[in-house]
Design a protein around this motif. Structure first.
Motif, short mmCIF file in Angstrom:
data_model
loop_
_atom_site.label_atom_id
_atom_site.label_comp_id
_atom_site.label_asym_id
_atom_site.label_seq_id
_atom_site.Cartn_x
_atom_site.Cartn_y
_atom_site.Cartn_z
N ALA A 78 -8.78 8.80 -1.13
CA ALA A 78 -7.44 9.35 -0.87
C ALA A 78 -6.61 9.19 -2.14
CB ALA A 78 -6.80 8.64 0.31
N VAL A 79 -7.07 9.84 -3.20
CA VAL A 79 -6.50 9.60 -4.53
C VAL A 79 -5.06 10.06 -4.64
CG1 VAL A 79 -8.72 9.59 -5.71
CG2 VAL A 79 -7.55 11.76 -5.33
N ASN A 80 -4.68 11.11 -3.88
CA ASN A 80 -3.31 11.60 -3.96
C ASN A 80 -2.30 10.61 -3.38
OD1 ASN A 80 -4.09 14.00 -5.15
ND2 ASN A 80 -4.24 15.10 -3.22
N LEU A 81 -2.81 9.61 -2.65
CA LEU A 81 -1.94 8.58 -2.07
C LEU A 81 -1.96 7.30 -2.90
CD1 LEU A 81 -2.91 8.97 1.71
CD2 LEU A 81 -1.15 10.18 0.42
N GLY A 82 -2.70 7.32 -3.99
CA GLY A 82 -2.82 6.11 -4.80
C GLY A 82 -3.69 5.06 -4.15
N VAL A 83 -4.55 5.48 -3.24
CA VAL A 83 -5.47 4.56 -2.56
C VAL A 83 -6.76 4.52 -3.36
CG1 VAL A 83 -6.79 4.09 -0.47
CG2 VAL A 83 -4.46 4.98 -0.31
N GLU A 84 -6.94 3.47 -4.13
CA GLU A 84 -8.06 3.38 -5.05
C GLU A 84 -9.24 2.58 -4.48
OE1 GLU A 84 -7.99 5.16 -7.61
OE2 GLU A 84 -5.86 5.65 -7.72
N GLU A 85 -9.02 1.90 -3.35
CA GLU A 85 -10.08 1.09 -2.77
C GLU A 85 -11.29 1.95 -2.42
OE1 GLU A 85 -6.98 0.99 -2.00
OE2 GLU A 85 -6.24 -1.07 -1.96
N GLU A 86 -12.47 1.38 -2.56
CA GLU A 86 -13.68 2.10 -2.17
C GLU A 86 -13.60 2.44 -0.69
OE1 GLU A 86 -17.41 3.93 -2.30
OE2 GLU A 86 -15.91 3.46 -3.82
N TRP A 87 -13.26 1.47 0.14
CA TRP A 87 -13.00 1.71 1.56
C TRP A 87 -11.76 0.91 1.96
CZ3 TRP A 87 -14.79 5.52 4.33
CH2 TRP A 87 -16.06 6.07 4.06
N LEU A 88 -10.70 1.60 2.33
CA LEU A 88 -9.49 0.93 2.81
C LEU A 88 -9.56 0.83 4.33
CD1 LEU A 88 -6.55 -0.10 2.30
CD2 LEU A 88 -5.81 2.25 2.77
N PRO A 89 -9.54 -0.39 4.90
CA PRO A 89 -9.62 -0.54 6.36
C PRO A 89 -8.28 -0.22 7.01
CG PRO A 89 -9.39 -2.69 5.33
CD PRO A 89 -9.49 -1.69 4.20
N LEU A 90 -7.90 1.04 6.96
CA LEU A 90 -6.57 1.46 7.38
C LEU A 90 -6.30 1.15 8.85
CD1 LEU A 90 -3.92 2.90 6.78
CD2 LEU A 90 -5.06 5.07 7.27
N ALA A 91 -7.27 1.38 9.72
CA ALA A 91 -7.05 1.14 11.14
C ALA A 91 -6.73 -0.33 11.40
CB ALA A 91 -8.27 1.57 11.95
N ASP A 92 -7.49 -1.23 10.79
CA ASP A 92 -7.24 -2.66 11.00
C ASP A 92 -5.88 -3.07 10.46
OD1 ASP A 92 -9.73 -2.90 12.14
OD2 ASP A 92 -10.70 -3.70 10.34
N LEU A 93 -5.53 -2.61 9.27
CA LEU A 93 -4.26 -2.99 8.66
C LEU A 93 -3.08 -2.46 9.45
CD1 LEU A 93 -5.18 -2.32 4.91
CD2 LEU A 93 -4.91 -4.56 6.02
N LEU A 94 -3.17 -1.21 9.88
CA LEU A 94 -2.05 -0.62 10.62
C LEU A 94 -1.96 -1.18 12.04
CD1 LEU A 94 0.27 1.35 10.46
CD2 LEU A 94 -1.29 3.19 11.15
N SER A 95 -3.09 -1.55 12.60
CA SER A 95 -3.08 -2.18 13.93
C SER A 95 -2.34 -3.51 13.90
CB SER A 95 -4.51 -2.37 14.44
OG SER A 95 -4.52 -2.92 15.73
N VAL A 96 -2.59 -4.28 12.85
CA VAL A 96 -1.88 -5.56 12.70
C VAL A 96 -0.38 -5.32 12.53
CG1 VAL A 96 -1.56 -7.55 11.17
CG2 VAL A 96 -3.87 -6.80 11.76
N ALA A 97 -0.03 -4.30 11.76
CA ALA A 97 1.38 -4.03 11.47
C ALA A 97 2.14 -3.48 12.67
CB ALA A 97 1.48 -3.06 10.30
N THR A 98 1.45 -2.78 13.57
CA THR A 98 2.13 -2.13 14.69
C THR A 98 1.87 -2.80 16.03
OG1 THR A 98 0.27 -0.61 15.07
CG2 THR A 98 2.02 0.11 13.55
#
Length: 298
Positions: A78-98
């Motif tokens: 997701a380079v247009n978002l500045g997400v450089e990680e090979e795999w960003l665990p977005l679901a886990d991170l956003l679940s914790v935040a919400t």
């Protein structure tokens, strides 16, 4: 249900009822970087809760550009978002935040789900003509992601071996000529979107604009023909930023399809111009589709 459409410039969140009707919308600018994107998405969910007066504890669906591992809820490239990680665990991170369960899918897949829900078509290809070019397929009511989550990446089919380099590392890719970026390069504008400026100039009789518009429409028609000959959907829906041009775009692409079929009885028999539609402009289909992701994801 909550759906988030995370794009390169904006995060659009919606709260919907059980039938997918939008109850509230929140729009914010997309920041750069993984942590900032997660924080912005969580803030949108918080604001949706405030506007609806409900806790919205159900699944939060997220549509995001990039390669998505739906089972893991992770995204890469997701380079247009500045997400450089090979795999960003977005679901886990956003679940914790919400404090809510989260499911993640590619943004074009989410838009296809939303388009199918809004139009009632259950056999379609959604062709996203935005910064790049991509497609998503709902076939017999089922979303086709592909074995490697790359189904529909038609913008990176090389159609001109002698063409220009593409950001994917190939040369002559289809999206170099059939995307919003292509229009912006050929017909730059600052006061209105380049595609709108191009089509308006062509409608006003500017000879150069007519040539550029028709060449662009022909390349989009190539993309339509490609998906039609691959999966033979009931309809092909034009979406993405360029589709905001509206009926002028559909007419230009339909005309190009008809011209391409002039010498081919086979192509004429497929009636591709009549199978071309615009995505509804009055519904945020990508965000609505994201809200529906919990129903279709593994």
């Amino acid at each position: 249900m909550v759906g988030l459409d995370i794009g390169a410039t904006k995060v659009l969140g919606v709260a919907t009822d059980g039938d997918g009707r939008v109850l509230a919308e929140v729009l914010t600018t997309t920041p750069l970087g993984a942590d900032a994107v997660v924080a912005a998405a969580a803030d949108v969910v918080t604001e949706l809760r405030a506007r609806t007066g409900h806790r919205l504890e159900g699944t939060v669906g997220v549509g995001i550009p990039g390669i998505v591992d739906v089972a893991r809820g992770a995204v890469k490239h997701a380079v247009n978002l500045g997400v450089e990680e090979e795999w960003l665990p977005l679901a886990d991170l956003l679940s914790v935040a919400t404090g809510a369960p989260v499911v993640v899918d590619n943004d074009v897949n989410a838009a296809a789900l939303g388009a199918a829900h809004v139009t009632g078509h259950q056999d379609l290809v959604y062709l996203s003509i935005g910064t790049g070019l991509a497609a998503a397929s709902i076939l017999d009511g089922r979303l086709r992601r592909g074995a490697h989550a790359a189904a529909g990446e038609i913008g990176h089919i090389s159609v001109d071996p002698a063409g220009r380099p593409c950001r994917c590392g190939q040369v002559g890719c289809l999206e170099i000529a059939a995307s919003g970026s292509a229009v912006a390069e050929l017909w730059p504008a600052t006061d209105v979107p380049p595609a709108r400026a191009l089509f308006d100039a062509a409608a006003a009789g500017d000879a150069k604009a007519v040539r550029v518009r028709d060449a662009f429409a022909a390349r989009v028609a190539d993309a339509v023909r490609l998906v039609a000959l691959t999966v033979d959907p009931e309809v092909v829906l034009l979406g993405g930023g360029v589709a905001q041009v509206g009926e002028d775009l559909r007419v230009a692409v339909a005309r190009a399809l008809a011209v391409q079929a002039t010498a081919s009885p086979f192509l004429r028999s497929l009636e591709l111009p009549s199978r071309l539609e615009l995505v509804p402009s009055d519904v945020p289909v990508a965000a609505v589709g994201a809200a529906l992701l919990g129903r279709v994801s593994p």
